[in-house]
Design a protein around this motif. Structure first.
Motif, PDB file in Angstrom:
ATOM      1  N   VAL A 151      14.424  13.685  -4.432  1.00 30.18           N
ATOM      2  CA  VAL A 151      14.169  12.268  -4.696  1.00 30.18           C
ATOM      3  C   VAL A 151      14.161  11.489  -3.383  1.00 30.18           C
ATOM      4  N   GLU A 152      15.065  11.844  -2.466  1.00 33.29           N
ATOM      5  CA  GLU A 152      15.109  11.173  -1.158  1.00 33.29           C
ATOM      6  C   GLU A 152      13.823  11.418  -0.380  1.00 33.29           C
ATOM      7  N   ALA A 153      13.278  12.629  -0.477  1.00 30.80           N
ATOM      8  CA  ALA A 153      12.014  12.939   0.223  1.00 30.80           C
ATOM      9  C   ALA A 153      10.866  12.132  -0.362  1.00 30.80           C
ATOM     10  N   LYS A 154      10.858  11.984  -1.680  1.00 26.66           N
ATOM     11  CA  LYS A 154       9.816  11.172  -2.334  1.00 26.66           C
ATOM     12  C   LYS A 154       9.921   9.717  -1.905  1.00 26.66           C
ATOM     13  N   ASP A 155      11.152   9.201  -1.846  1.00 28.95           N
ATOM     14  CA  ASP A 155      11.357   7.818  -1.403  1.00 28.95           C
ATOM     15  C   ASP A 155      10.961   7.632   0.056  1.00 28.95           C
ATOM     16  N   ALA A 156      11.245   8.638   0.885  1.00 29.30           N
ATOM     17  CA  ALA A 156      10.881   8.574   2.304  1.00 29.30           C
ATOM     18  C   ALA A 156       9.361   8.544   2.464  1.00 29.30           C
ATOM     19  N   PHE A 157       8.660   9.304   1.614  1.00 33.63           N
ATOM     20  CA  PHE A 157       7.199   9.288   1.653  1.00 33.63           C
ATOM     21  C   PHE A 157       6.682   7.895   1.320  1.00 33.63           C
ATOM     22  N   GLU A 158       7.216   7.272   0.301  1.00 39.68           N
ATOM     23  CA  GLU A 158       6.760   5.942  -0.098  1.00 39.68           C
ATOM     24  C   GLU A 158       7.004   4.920   1.004  1.00 39.68           C
ATOM     25  N   ASP A 159       8.054   5.134   1.811  1.00 37.11           N
ATOM     26  CA  ASP A 159       8.320   4.227   2.933  1.00 37.11           C
ATOM     27  C   ASP A 159       7.254   4.347   4.025  1.00 37.11           C
ATOM     28  N   ILE A 160       6.630   5.526   4.129  1.00 32.13           N
ATOM     29  CA  ILE A 160       5.583   5.721   5.143  1.00 32.13           C
ATOM     30  C   ILE A 160       4.363   4.875   4.809  1.00 32.13           C
ATOM     31  N   PHE A 161       4.023   4.819   3.523  1.00 32.34           N
ATOM     32  CA  PHE A 161       2.812   4.122   3.069  1.00 32.34           C
ATOM     33  C   PHE A 161       3.168   3.105   1.984  1.00 32.34           C
ATOM     34  N   PRO A 162       3.800   2.003   2.340  1.00 29.30           N
ATOM     35  CA  PRO A 162       4.224   1.040   1.315  1.00 29.30           C
ATOM     36  C   PRO A 162       3.069   0.401   0.544  1.00 29.30           C
ATOM     37  N   ASP A 163       1.877   0.332   1.152  1.00 28.39           N
ATOM     38  CA  ASP A 163       0.730  -0.304   0.490  1.00 28.39           C
ATOM     39  C   ASP A 163      -0.231   0.711  -0.112  1.00 28.39           C
ATOM     40  N   LEU A 164       0.153   1.981  -0.118  1.00 32.83           N
ATOM     41  CA  LEU A 164      -0.776   3.039  -0.518  1.00 32.83           C
ATOM     42  C   LEU A 164      -1.362   2.809  -1.905  1.00 32.83           C
ATOM     43  N   ARG A 165      -0.517   2.585  -2.886  1.00 32.59           N
ATOM     44  CA  ARG A 165      -1.014   2.465  -4.252  1.00 32.59           C
ATOM     45  C   ARG A 165      -1.917   1.243  -4.409  1.00 32.59           C
ATOM     46  N   GLY A 166      -1.523   0.131  -3.803  1.00 34.78           N
ATOM     47  CA  GLY A 166      -2.321  -1.082  -3.929  1.00 34.78           C
ATOM     48  C   GLY A 166      -3.687  -0.953  -3.290  1.00 34.78           C
ATOM     49  N   VAL A 167      -3.747  -0.344  -2.095  1.00 37.95           N
ATOM     50  CA  VAL A 167      -5.032  -0.162  -1.410  1.00 37.95           C
ATOM     51  C   VAL A 167      -5.886   0.851  -2.169  1.00 37.95           C
ATOM     52  N   ARG A 168      -5.265   1.927  -2.608  1.00 36.29           N
ATOM     53  CA  ARG A 168      -5.991   2.955  -3.350  1.00 36.29           C
ATOM     54  C   ARG A 168      -6.577   2.387  -4.631  1.00 36.29           C
ATOM     55  N   ASN A 169      -5.818   1.547  -5.342  1.00 38.15           N
ATOM     56  CA  ASN A 169      -6.316   0.970  -6.590  1.00 38.15           C
ATOM     57  C   ASN A 169      -7.502   0.046  -6.348  1.00 38.15           C
ATOM     58  N   THR A 170      -7.487  -0.674  -5.231  1.00 34.24           N
ATOM     59  CA  THR A 170      -8.626  -1.528  -4.909  1.00 34.24           C
ATOM     60  C   THR A 170      -9.870  -0.687  -4.647  1.00 34.24           C
ATOM     61  N   VAL A 171      -9.722   0.395  -3.897  1.00 35.19           N
ATOM     62  CA  VAL A 171     -10.866   1.274  -3.622  1.00 35.19           C
ATOM     63  C   VAL A 171     -11.396   1.873  -4.928  1.00 35.19           C
TER      64      VAL A 171
END
Length: 260
Positions: A151-171
């Motif tokens: 779970v910590e590794a998953k959270d660390a990944f999300e910290d790398i790309f905080p805007d990933l989901r929002g940008v991906r959804n726009t594309v």
């Protein structure tokens, strides 16, 4: 090209629940393909980014001008052009330009609109590859009985790309965002944006598929402008997150290595 590596301490997972072990091992190894694609997309993105920008080339301009005159002479007779008829002259001009473009394309030269989009294509390939990694990590972290380190590794990944989901959804939903609509198909409340490309401190700027250096960004569904950094540094961090997931699990059998 930089190649990232993963080490599996064993070949199979060593847990009493065989079904859990099989599903977890399958999910973990599913991370390899999008990681590979992210690395390749980064390499191709950097390759395009390193290319010099098109500058006026007098020699090429003269060569094109000479070829235009040659094509014009060939087509004047073929089209029976009246040199005093504006419509005839315009048709001739259009035919000459099209013939010259066709010759360039047949010789392997890409249209400018094509070559311009290559770097954006590689940026989006990177975006969707890391988005797949995030989704797989999320599925792994949601399974019952996973160690806290997963779970910590998953959270660390999300910290790398905080805007990933929002940008991906726009594309993925450019048909809505391009019309100024959010995920509910309601009008976007465009928030302030200030960077090297846009200065809109009062908001109101809709930005779609923008490249600011190595940052690929778009206006997200919440009206904020988001960016995803395409970089080797981030690929290394992603690899560390995946390796931490692997290391948190109990393995048996001979070591395995990625890539093969």
């Amino acid at each position: 090209m930089f190649i990232v590596e993963l080490t599996y301490p064993g070949t199979w997972l060593d847990y009493e629940d065989d079904e859990w072990s099989w599903e977890m091992r399958k999910l973990v190894q599913m991370l390899e393909n999008p990681l590979t694609e992210a690395c390749l997309a980064l390499a191709l993105f950097e390759q395009q980014r390193a290319k010099p920008r098109d500058k006026p080339d007098r020699e090429q301009w003269e060569e094109d001008s000479n070829r235009r005159r040659e094509i014009e002479k060939e087509l004047e007779a073929e089209l029976n052009v009246d040199p005093f008829d504006p419509e005839d002259r315009q048709e001739l001009y259009s035919s000459v330009e099209r013939e010259l473009r066709l010759e360039k394309w047949e010789s392997g030269e890409l249209p400018k609109q094509y070559s311009h989009r290559l770097i954006f294509m590689h940026a989006k390939s990177f975006l969707f590859a890391v988005d797949r990694i995030e989704k797989i990590l999320g599925a792994i972290a949601e399974k019952d009985g996973v160690p806290d380190e997963v779970v910590e590794a998953k959270d660390a990944f999300e910290d790398i790309f905080p805007d990933l989901r929002g940008v991906r959804n726009t594309v993925a939903h450019i048909e809505d965002r391009g019309r100024g609509l959010d995920h509910r198909k309601e009008d976007l409340d465009l928030k302030p944006v200030q960077n090297r490309l846009v200065n809109a401190p009062g908001g109101g700027a809709l930005i779609l598929e923008s490249l600011n250096g190595n940052e690929f960004g778009s206006t997200m569904s919440d009206g904020h402008y988001g960016e995803v950094e395409i970089s080797l540094e981030n690929i290394v961090k992603v690899c560390e997150c995946i390796q931490n997931v692997i290391d948190a699990l109990e393995w048996s059998g001979p070591q395995m290595h990625y890539p093969r």
